[in-house]
Design a protein around this motif. Structure first.
Motif, PDB file in Angstrom:
ATOM      1  N   GLY A 104      21.442 -11.816  56.319  1.00  0.00           N
ATOM      2  CA  GLY A 104      20.698 -10.644  56.752  1.00  0.00           C
ATOM      3  C   GLY A 104      20.800 -10.409  58.245  1.00  0.00           C
ATOM      4  N   TYR A 105      20.168  -9.323  58.684  1.00  0.00           N
ATOM      5  CA  TYR A 105      20.207  -8.909  60.086  1.00  0.00           C
ATOM      6  C   TYR A 105      18.795  -8.823  60.663  1.00  0.00           C
ATOM      7  N   LEU A 106      18.708  -9.083  61.960  1.00  0.00           N
ATOM      8  CA  LEU A 106      17.451  -8.947  62.706  1.00  0.00           C
ATOM      9  C   LEU A 106      17.633  -7.874  63.765  1.00  0.00           C
ATOM     10  N   TYR A 107      16.708  -6.923  63.760  1.00  0.00           N
ATOM     11  CA  TYR A 107      16.684  -5.864  64.770  1.00  0.00           C
ATOM     12  C   TYR A 107      15.425  -6.069  65.594  1.00  0.00           C
ATOM     13  N   VAL A 108      15.604  -6.330  66.887  1.00  0.00           N
ATOM     14  CA  VAL A 108      14.482  -6.691  67.753  1.00  0.00           C
ATOM     15  C   VAL A 108      14.217  -5.591  68.775  1.00  0.00           C
ATOM     16  N   ASP A 109      12.956  -5.168  68.870  1.00  0.00           N
ATOM     17  CA  ASP A 109      12.498  -4.303  69.955  1.00  0.00           C
ATOM     18  C   ASP A 109      11.779  -5.210  70.954  1.00  0.00           C
ATOM     19  N   ASP A 110      12.418  -5.464  72.090  1.00  0.00           N
ATOM     20  CA  ASP A 110      11.808  -6.329  73.103  1.00  0.00           C
ATOM     21  C   ASP A 110      11.423  -5.527  74.344  1.00  0.00           C
TER      22      ASP A 110
END
Length: 422
Positions: free
Chosen positions: A219-225
């Motif tokens: 799977g993939y991780l999409y991060v808003d930092d």
């Protein structure tokens, strides 16, 4: 279907559950402040009062750095205030300079600058879900998992995500439970987890651990930092990139802000390859059909990026964390996020009235902050959010702590609001 039998939509549900508490804050001058001028963290308001603000998310105070101001003035003299064109048609010289500098701050990545972090989400997530980004192939249809505490700018796009696959809620801050959730729900689909790094109200997400678990699951991780950029890490790379070991894992897409700790304006994307950026530039709607960051702010962004490559940003980080530690000590660790590498502290109250009373006392004593009610926090509760900065003085921090001591009754267990109600 008649109006009486039409299901309530999420906006109507949220509207009907929202109280008048925020309206009262505006009416009483507890939020929505109009600023005449400022010096450090002291601001003068239109009524002539001078107060200390814990509102601004410019955690390092870079927006008032002479280098950024001088760059903005020089750019205005050269270009005017705006080059009104999408970046694909015409762009100021500062844009490629900024992306090159971001590539140095975030080695091994391909950066792409947007007008805001929200526009990164809007432009990039459909490309990720559709398998359009070469470095992020989608061999199985996606299943989105949205962290319960993910920023509203990602939550509100649920209808777009549903064009590509199912969408589920994900427990926050517990990698074990998060993994169990996507294992139960994803089936033969590709899990895509959307999460903040530094959460906008309370908490941090273990993005490095999440990325590793998702990699094993394909799977993939999409991060808003957005709130984590600049505040920690080498060259101010930020919380998420630092937590992932100073690199971008192959299954991670990272979105950041230039408008908070960075001190400028806009947002940016980090992906694995220039080939991904080429697709984004052709197909991401906010880039293809929207304008660029205003020229003076783009020049200021370049000046900030250059500062990030010097020891000065590390010194500002040290000051920020010394101020946060000072507040934690003075308040006995009762504020939310106490002891965490988050620049945000919060006083949580069990009722909206208690939060309103606390906000009034703080305002009377010359302190302003961000008061939050449902739907930002759980229904019926209230949170006063304090954004810490390297510019705060010890005297200002002691004033805040002493006033909170007089308020009393804060520091309840954090109960973050769910993004969708009913």
């Amino acid at each position: 279907m008649s109006p009486s039998t039409t299901p309530a939509n999420w906006v109507a549900t949220r509207r009907d559950r929202t109280s008048s508490a925020l309206d009262r804050c505006f009416a009483e001058g507890l939020t929505g402040h109009t600023v005449v001028k400022r010096e450090g963290k002291r601001i003068e308001l239109t009524d002539g009062s001078v107060v200390t603000e814990f509102v601004s998310c410019s955690y390092l105070g870079l927006e008032s750095h002479p280098a950024l101001a001088e760059a903005a003035v020089a750019a205005t003299a050269t270009f005017g205030v705006h080059l009104s064109s999408s970046r694909n048609r015409m762009r100021p010289v500062y844009l490629p300079q900024l992306e090159e500098l971001l590539g140095e701050i975030y080695p091994g990545t391909a950066p792409c600058v947007f007008t805001s972090t929200s526009n990164v989400h809007l432009g990039v997530l459909p490309l990720l879900a559709s398998g359009s980004l070469p470095s992020y192939p989608m061999t199985r249809e996606p299943h989105f998992f949205v962290d319960r505490n993910a920023h509203a700018s990602m939550q509100v796009l649920r209808g777009i995500y549903e064009q590509f696959g199912p969408v589920s809620r994900l427990p926050s801050a517990d990698p074990d439970e998060a993994e169990r959730t996507w294992q139960r729900a994803a089936g033969d689909r590709t899990p895509i987890v959307l999460s903040d790094g530094v959460q906008s109200m309370t908490g941090l997400t273990e993005v490095g651990e999440l990325a590793a678990r998702l990699r094993r699951a394909g799977g993939y991780l999409y991060v808003d930092d957005a709130h984590g950029v600049s505040i920690v890490g080498t060259d101010g790379c930020g919380y998420a990139f630092d937590d992932m070991g100073g690199r971008l894992p192959a299954n991670v897409v990272l979105a950041g802000s230039l408008s908070k700790g960075f001190g400028g304006s806009g947002g940016f994307l980090l992906v694995a390859s220039p080939d991904d950026v080429a697709v984004v530039r052709k197909l991401a709607n906010p880039l293809v059909f929207g304008h660029s960051v205003m020229v003076p702010m783009m020049a200021a962004n370049v000046a900030s990026a250059q500062l990030h490559r010097t020891p000065e940003v590390r010194q500002l980080q040290d000051r920020l964390w010394a101020n946060a530690a000072c507040l934690d000590e003075l308040t006995g660790g009762k504020l939310s996020n106490a002891g965490l590498r988050s620049p945000i502290r919060g006083a949580l109250f069990g009722t909206e009235e208690d939060g309103l009373r606390a906000a009034r006392l703080l305002r009377d004593r010359g302190v302003v902050m961000l008061p939050a009610f449902y739907p930002t926090v759980a229904q019926g509760t209230s949170l006063l959010r304090f954004a810490m900065s390297s510019l705060h003085t010890e005297e200002e921090i002691r004033l805040l702590a002493a006033t909170l001591e007089k308020v009393g009754g804060y520091g309840l267990p954090v109960a973050a609001a769910e993004a969708e109600r009913g």
